[in-house]
Design an enzyme around this catalytic site. Sequence first.
Site, short mmCIF file in Angstrom:
data_model
loop_
_atom_site.label_atom_id
_atom_site.label_comp_id
_atom_site.label_asym_id
_atom_site.label_seq_id
_atom_site.Cartn_x
_atom_site.Cartn_y
_atom_site.Cartn_z
N ASP A 376 0.79 -1.23 0.00
CA ASP A 376 0.00 0.00 0.00
C ASP A 376 0.83 1.28 0.00
O ASP A 376 0.36 2.31 -0.50
CB ASP A 376 -0.95 0.01 1.20
CG ASP A 376 -2.14 -0.93 0.99
OD1 ASP A 376 -2.50 -1.18 -0.17
OD2 ASP A 376 -2.70 -1.41 1.99
N TYR A 464 -9.99 -0.57 3.18
CA TYR A 464 -9.44 -0.65 4.53
C TYR A 464 -9.06 0.72 5.07
O TYR A 464 -8.61 1.59 4.32
CB TYR A 464 -8.20 -1.55 4.56
CG TYR A 464 -8.47 -2.88 5.22
CD1 TYR A 464 -8.53 -2.99 6.60
CD2 TYR A 464 -8.70 -4.02 4.46
CE1 TYR A 464 -8.79 -4.21 7.21
CE2 TYR A 464 -8.96 -5.24 5.05
CZ TYR A 464 -9.00 -5.32 6.43
OH TYR A 464 -9.27 -6.52 7.03
#
Length: 733
Positions: A376, A464
């Site tokens: 990420d 998320y």
Amino acid sequence: METRNFFSLFFLSLCIGFVLLFTWGHLPYAPPYTTDLLDCTTNSAWCTSKNRSQSKPSSNLLKNKNHRSHNHASDIPHHPLDPLTVQELNKIRTILSSHALFKSSSAYALHSIELEEPDKPFVLRWKKGDPLLPRKASVIARASGKAHVLTVDLATSEVSVQQTGTHFGYPMLTMEEITAAIWVPLSNAKFNRTIIQRGVDLADLACLPISSGWFDEYEENRRRLIKVQCFSTKDTVNFYMRPIEGLTVLVDLDAEQVVEISDKGGNIPIPKAANTDYRYSASQEVSRVIKLVNPISIEQREGPSFTVEDGHLVKWANWEFHVKADARAGVIISEARVRDPDTGDQRDVMYKGFPSELFVPYMDPTDAWYFKTYMDAGEYGFGLQAMPLDPLNDCPRNAYYIDGVFATSNGTPYVRSNMICVFESYGGDIGWRHTESPITGMEVREVRPKVTLVVRMAASVGNYDYIVDWEFQTDGLIRVKVGLSGILMVKGTPYENMNQVFDQDNLHGTLLSENVVGVIHDHYITFHLDMDVDGSENSFVKVNLQRQQTSPDESPRKSFLKATRTVAKTEKDAQVKLRLYDPSEFHVINPSKQTRVGNPVGYKVVPGATAASLLDPEDPPQKRAAFTNNQIWVTQYNRSEQWAGGLFAYQSHGEDTLAMWSDKDREIENKDIVVWYTLGFHHMPCQEDFPIMPTVSSSFDLKPVNFFQSNPILRTPPNVESDLPVCSPVAST
């Protein structure tokens, strides 16, 4: 039949035309003047999390008296580590626009523009009042299909090109690329027909760009690739719970073309929207609000105990440190120092700490899931995905907010409002205590409350949400905590009840609701911790606890524990896999500084609940994320080794990772060293995670070990009633 086909084609063309018109009106655009400043509340195309548009500013944000409405256009740097200002970013943009590399390229993108920090020794010697060190920018750009790393000298306007090495991989995605990628499938007639055949209106379509990882597929063409998967937004904002399962579109990022469409889920229904909306307003509509507790806040009659000087230098209690927003790392804490209660000196603890990389592999090997192995920070930018914090909910009323200033792919600066908050926290915890038993005859009852300072950021990386806290305690401890919340990445399934599932091995997760499976996955967050304990020359010591047997005539005891200290000589000596039945402490010491009784001063890494990767080391995702092979690494300081997954993480092959650097096996005894700690989570979803997850947290500590001569908060006073405001509770009825 011909008439029916005509109307079907007409309807399809109309839908495509509407979508393209909508797209044209919402694509990113450059402001007409280079001095224009983009604010995320009005120019959300540069401020989205993957494909999610930023909502309007919270009413709490607008009403909060502690919110600072700051015009960054006039900012100037005050500290060598201060981030680039709006004025500096505009100057960099002007300089690069006339550089030969970009003048000769019809298409280029600036993937990253960050401060090129001065050499560490110069920063350590710099004191407030000294002339500011030369300001330079590090720029990662792509032009003519190649990646370039450039240094821009802001004083001289000189641009120098740095060597990028031979490692394969691409720079972090830009927001514009992320936005553009999700629209590419809509230009493909086959894709549009498939969507309609699956019973989804094109107007209800939401798509996510998913990094493709590296699996030797299509690599012969050396293309930048991304995969796009889509969802239905009909009747819910929680489109993640309504996947169009099995449909995956492979997109060429540079050509903005569809490479391949795979649809292996035509028999899988789209889950229903019922019970998926998590918004408070939706709860009110159906009278399902459950009020469990009364409102609570911290009251500070005398005001906060911390100050933020020049926007970045935080001073609180016995701590001072520098904090800044970063597009890739999110938050960077630098030059953390704590005051010695005996001498009054500010002593060095950590030169620089930040999340270096995140690795999130999903445990489903099927066609539509095997590639979901996100990095990420290096692929999407952990800081770029940070959303504005919501006052009173993300952070308490006494919080101070810090904005992030970043740049678009053409260099235009924009502001991420309220990206970081700083606040004092008190949860009724105890700093230290002791009361004497009545049998001693002594009236002793000494207790001290524990108040801490928290620096918080929350990143919404697609579905998320990650909450990262740096918590500073008056006893010298630094706690780093990561919380996971947000929404699961779920898989559509034909099953509505577990009594229909005969082979659970192929479920790859938990049935959360009708037609919804939460897929098993892991989260790993690797932190870069450049420890400078009372100076830069430190050593790493393993203090291992081992069982020792006693001889029959030695003691009534049969066994005891003995601590054995081992100084790591090289980087391989310092690679640590945590084991419950082989316990150790992990100290970073300064061997040249000792306490009055002769112990080397130090800090220790105290692991908390964590997880280790169980993937095959030769599995392509694990090769790319080999930095998770150990929970602790220690490397010799090298300013080019900051990103555990490599500088160019997108589609990387794992040739430039922390594991590779550590294998150099450089000397680390009494050297300038960096500690790397990986915090891990195994996540096996459960029904309580549906439709949105309660926060799950874990942490690790950096704790003084023989750093002070004695308890550093021994002389702090207790609370007394007159110190605190008196609030009268509402009378119960």
